[in-house]
Design a protein around this motif. Structure first.
Motif, short mmCIF file in Angstrom:
data_model
loop_
_atom_site.label_atom_id
_atom_site.label_comp_id
_atom_site.label_asym_id
_atom_site.label_seq_id
_atom_site.Cartn_x
_atom_site.Cartn_y
_atom_site.Cartn_z
N ARG A 326 0.83 -1.21 0.00
CA ARG A 326 0.00 0.00 0.00
C ARG A 326 0.87 1.26 0.00
O ARG A 326 0.56 2.25 -0.67
CB ARG A 326 -0.94 -0.01 1.20
CG ARG A 326 -2.03 -1.08 1.12
CD ARG A 326 -3.04 -0.73 0.05
NE ARG A 326 -4.12 -1.71 -0.01
CZ ARG A 326 -4.31 -2.56 -1.01
NH1 ARG A 326 -3.49 -2.58 -2.04
NH2 ARG A 326 -5.32 -3.41 -0.99
N ARG A 327 1.98 1.24 0.73
CA ARG A 327 2.86 2.41 0.75
C ARG A 327 3.50 2.63 -0.62
O ARG A 327 3.55 3.76 -1.14
CB ARG A 327 3.92 2.24 1.84
CG ARG A 327 4.56 3.58 2.27
CD ARG A 327 5.79 3.93 1.48
NE ARG A 327 6.93 3.09 1.82
CZ ARG A 327 8.12 3.20 1.20
NH1 ARG A 327 8.30 4.08 0.21
NH2 ARG A 327 9.11 2.39 1.54
N LEU A 328 3.97 1.56 -1.23
CA LEU A 328 4.60 1.68 -2.55
C LEU A 328 3.59 2.12 -3.61
O LEU A 328 3.91 2.89 -4.50
CB LEU A 328 5.26 0.36 -2.94
CG LEU A 328 6.39 -0.15 -2.02
CD1 LEU A 328 7.02 -1.40 -2.61
CD2 LEU A 328 7.43 0.91 -1.79
N GLU A 329 2.36 1.61 -3.50
CA GLU A 329 1.32 2.01 -4.46
C GLU A 329 0.99 3.49 -4.33
O GLU A 329 0.66 4.15 -5.32
CB GLU A 329 0.07 1.15 -4.25
CG GLU A 329 0.24 -0.28 -4.72
CD GLU A 329 -0.96 -1.15 -4.43
OE1 GLU A 329 -1.13 -2.18 -5.12
OE2 GLU A 329 -1.73 -0.82 -3.50
N ALA A 330 1.07 4.02 -3.13
CA ALA A 330 0.75 5.43 -2.92
C ALA A 330 1.89 6.34 -3.38
O ALA A 330 1.65 7.49 -3.77
CB ALA A 330 0.46 5.69 -1.44
N GLU A 331 3.10 5.83 -3.39
CA GLU A 331 4.27 6.68 -3.62
C GLU A 331 4.84 6.59 -5.03
O GLU A 331 5.40 7.57 -5.53
CB GLU A 331 5.36 6.33 -2.60
CG GLU A 331 6.54 7.27 -2.61
CD GLU A 331 7.48 7.03 -1.44
OE1 GLU A 331 8.63 7.48 -1.51
OE2 GLU A 331 7.05 6.40 -0.46
N PHE A 332 4.72 5.43 -5.69
CA PHE A 332 5.41 5.22 -6.96
C PHE A 332 4.43 4.89 -8.09
O PHE A 332 3.37 4.32 -7.86
CB PHE A 332 6.42 4.07 -6.82
CG PHE A 332 7.51 4.34 -5.84
CD1 PHE A 332 8.56 5.20 -6.15
CD2 PHE A 332 7.50 3.74 -4.58
CE1 PHE A 332 9.58 5.45 -5.24
CE2 PHE A 332 8.50 3.98 -3.67
CZ PHE A 332 9.55 4.84 -3.99
N PRO A 333 4.82 5.22 -9.34
CA PRO A 333 3.98 4.84 -10.49
C PRO A 333 4.07 3.35 -10.76
O PRO A 333 4.93 2.64 -10.23
CB PRO A 333 4.60 5.65 -11.64
CG PRO A 333 6.02 5.88 -11.23
CD PRO A 333 6.00 6.00 -9.73
N THR A 334 3.16 2.87 -11.60
CA THR A 334 3.21 1.47 -12.00
C THR A 334 4.39 1.24 -12.94
O THR A 334 5.00 2.19 -13.46
CB THR A 334 1.93 1.04 -12.72
OG1 THR A 334 1.83 1.78 -13.96
CG2 THR A 334 0.70 1.30 -11.86
N LEU A 335 4.68 -0.02 -13.16
CA LEU A 335 5.78 -0.40 -14.04
C LEU A 335 5.64 0.28 -15.41
O LEU A 335 6.61 0.84 -15.95
CB LEU A 335 5.78 -1.92 -14.19
CG LEU A 335 6.98 -2.58 -14.87
CD1 LEU A 335 8.19 -2.55 -13.96
CD2 LEU A 335 6.65 -4.03 -15.23
N GLU A 336 4.45 0.24 -15.97
CA GLU A 336 4.26 0.82 -17.30
C GLU A 336 4.23 2.34 -17.26
O GLU A 336 4.68 3.00 -18.21
CB GLU A 336 3.00 0.25 -17.95
CG GLU A 336 3.14 -1.24 -18.26
CD GLU A 336 2.09 -1.78 -19.20
OE1 GLU A 336 2.42 -2.64 -20.04
OE2 GLU A 336 0.93 -1.34 -19.10
N GLU A 337 3.72 2.92 -16.19
CA GLU A 337 3.77 4.38 -16.05
C GLU A 337 5.20 4.87 -15.94
O GLU A 337 5.51 6.01 -16.29
CB GLU A 337 2.97 4.82 -14.83
CG GLU A 337 1.47 4.66 -14.98
CD GLU A 337 0.72 4.86 -13.67
OE1 GLU A 337 -0.52 5.05 -13.73
OE2 GLU A 337 1.35 4.82 -12.60
N ALA A 338 6.10 4.01 -15.46
CA ALA A 338 7.51 4.37 -15.31
C ALA A 338 8.30 4.11 -16.60
O ALA A 338 9.53 4.17 -16.60
CB ALA A 338 8.13 3.60 -14.16
N GLY A 339 7.60 3.81 -17.69
CA GLY A 339 8.25 3.71 -18.99
C GLY A 339 8.59 2.31 -19.44
O GLY A 339 9.41 2.14 -20.36
N CYS A 340 7.98 1.29 -18.84
CA CYS A 340 8.24 -0.09 -19.23
C CYS A 340 6.98 -0.70 -19.85
O CYS A 340 5.87 -0.39 -19.44
CB CYS A 340 8.66 -0.92 -18.02
SG CYS A 340 10.07 -0.22 -17.12
#
Length: 576
Positions: A326-340
């Motif tokens: 839950r913390r990582l989901e709130a703080e970071f984009p998804t794999l594809e949002e991060a350019g993958c």
């Protein structure tokens, strides 16, 4: 409950009238109708959790059993009902009138219905109820037919049972079409128990309770999405008990069963228990702990507020690991949002025709590509075995004209029968020689990470841009990240953490590293990562040092000591 796939058979030949399919079901085998029977101590446990106990006015309740089979649930229900009624009623002269609405029990299989009817007659006799009254009650209670199609007389306070588990491909087309017209939760490849749950839930009155033991796959996978959303909107997942690897049934099953108690009330906290001992004392103690106002210390029962959220998969494992997610989901984009980009390799529908030794595939050079398969990456590196795949597509995606490629045309003519018998060819006769998936030749030459579908741990292999992936392999490409650094992140406990919590577990502890779960992984953008951590990631990937991958990943995500311990739990499972 689930039946073993190798025992399952098509229910019938193609049927035009769904009523004919129901008639066939009425005479079908145990395996054909997906019936597995529940042990009495487990039935008692579910009834206790559902509040169907002899100290309550059960004759004023209205209970639904949607598929009673051999009577595993129904016999215990009726026994409790008769005991409670005898204890609470001053005069049993009105027993037929008082108990007529107490039960509705549905069964499509005639022989099972008659066998259970006989068992209940014996039970009535043991309780001193006349044969005439017993017959009147059974006539009122029993409904013969397909639960998803029969009429029900009223709403219910309780619904309990073990619904059938039958895969869609085993259901005649006409019957499946009728189900789809009636139930919103039959989505994608939903198994039969999904609409069973939907109908039972919608049939509950406010405050009513559903207690089922069935496969848990709908709680996480794609086809369970609409049912999860339905529960999130209007119901309360009160209790969840993982029953994996427990002897809960009278025969072995290949599903992963769970007990769920879902109430028609405002959503609230969920209490969770993991596989209990299957005996009366242990289950009685667990039921008391699950229902206690305050959870007893040492009970092993957990409580969480966040389970049902729209269509999102239900995470019912480690709450410490859930907190990290839950913390990582709130703080970071998804794999594809991060350019993958996540994709899957080519499915041909006829591998024996489209795949073979690359050099000896007798087609034009432009019509074949070197192919990487799961066996090529077993040791964590690419060891190409020399196979290739035939590519029937032009660069822009159109099928080639066979007249322009005489070798290819000759090859397809030689294997025409096998190619034309595929479903994709039957649906599109003009495109009969296409592979199921379109082939994108440029992917061959792009560096990529390869990930087998089914693994016990994150098996992430770097491929430098020479091979096209087969359909048992997922791939990740990126223009933003350094692929080696990404490989290190995904080889750490992060990928296993996300996939293990979001995917359904398979027998032997294996996980499905499918695109839908890989896309849930959170990842910072490459330009946000300090140079020293970038170098540590690349070095860890090059040395294939999992411990180094974990250390670098902890810095990437700024994990606290407690979060590191939670991720270490996922890593330790890799080593087991």
């Amino acid at each position: 409950m689930n039946i073993r796939p190798n025992k399952a058979k098509q229910l019938s030949l193609p049927i035009l009238d769904f009523s004919e399919a129901v008639n066939r079901l009425a005479q079908s085998s145990v395996e054909e109708r997906g019936a597995v029977f529940t042990k009495r101590v487990v039935v008692e446990f579910i009834l206790d959790l559902s509040g169907y106990t002899i100290d309550r006015p059960l004759h004023r309740f209205r209970l639904l059993e949607p598929s009673f089979g051999d009577g595993s649930f129904l016999l215990v229900v009726v026994e409790r009902l008769l005991i409670a009624y005898t204890n609470q009623a001053s005069d049993r002269a009105r027993i037929v009138e008082d108990l007529s609405d107490a039960i509705r029990a549905v069964e499509v299989h005639r022989a099972s219905m008659e066998n259970t009817r006989a068992k209940l007659r014996d039970l009535f006799q043991a309780h001193g109820i006349s044969e005439t009254d017993a017959q009147k009650l059974l006539t009122t209670w029993f409904i013969e037919g397909d639960f998803l199609l029969v009429d029900l007389p009223h709403s219910f306070t309780h619904a309990v049972g073990n619904p059938p588990y039958v895969r869609q491909e085993l259901i005649p087309d006409a019957l499946l079409a009728e189900y789809r017209s009636r139930y919103d939760t039959i989505y994608d490849r939903a198994d039969l128990y999904v609409p069973f749950i939907e109908r039972c839930l919608t049939g509950l009155e406010p405050g009513g309770s559903l207690g089922f033991i069935c496969a848990d796959r709908w709680m996480k996978n794609k086809y369970g999405g609409p049912l999860r959303a339905m529960v999130a909107d209007d119901y309360h997942l009160a209790y969840y008990i993982d029953m994996v690897d427990t002897p809960a049934f009278d025969s072995e099953v290949s599903a992963y069963p769970a007990i769920t108690i879902i109430k028609r009330e405002k959503p609230g906290p969920t209490r969770i228990a993991h596989p209990p001992q299957i005996n009366s004392a242990a289950l009685s103690k667990l039921a008391q702990a699950m229902q206690a106002d305050t959870l007893p210390k040492g009970s092993g029962v957990l409580e969480t507020m966040v389970v049902a959220q729209d269509q999102a998969p239900w995470i019912l494992q480690s709450l410490d690991q859930l907190a990290v997610i839950r913390r990582l989901e709130a703080e970071f984009p998804t794999l594809e949002e991060a350019g993958c980009k996540v994709g899957i390799g080519v499915a041909t529908g006829a591998d024996a025709v489209f795949i073979g030794p690359f050099e000896s595939l007798d087609v034009e050079p432009s019509r074949k590509l070197p192919l990487v398969m799961t066996k090529d990456i077993e040791d964590g590196t690419v060891q190409w075995r020399g196979l290739g795949v035939i590519n029937p597509f032009e660069e822009e995606g159109r099928l080639v004209h066979l007249a322009d490629y005489p070798k290819l045309a000759r090859h397809f003519k030689l294997h025409a029968e096998a190619i034309r018998n595929r479903n994709c060819a039957k649906k599109n006769p003009k495109s009969w020689y296409r592979t199921i998936d379109r082939i994108y030749p440029d992917l061959t030459h792009r560096p990529k990470l390869l990930i087998p579908d089914i693994k016990g741990k994150a098996h992430i292999v770097y491929e430098d841009g020479r091979l096209y992936p087969h359909h048992n392999l997922y791939f990740i490409t990126t223009e933003e990240w350094d692929l080696k650094a990404l490989q290190a992140v995904l080889r750490s406990g992060i990928a296993k953490l996300f996939v293990s919590l979001y995917s359904t577990q398979m027998r032997g502890g294996y996980l499905r590293f499918q695109a839908q779960y890989l896309r849930r992984i959170r990842l910072p953008r490459w330009n946000e990562i300090p140079e020293a951590i970038r170098k540590a990631l690349v070095d860890a990937a090059n040395t294939r040092d999992v411990e180094a991958c974990n250390r670098a990943a902890m810095n990437v995500y700024r994990l606290t000591p407690r979060e590191q311990a939670a991720m270490e739990g996922a890593v330790n499972k890799d080593r087991s």
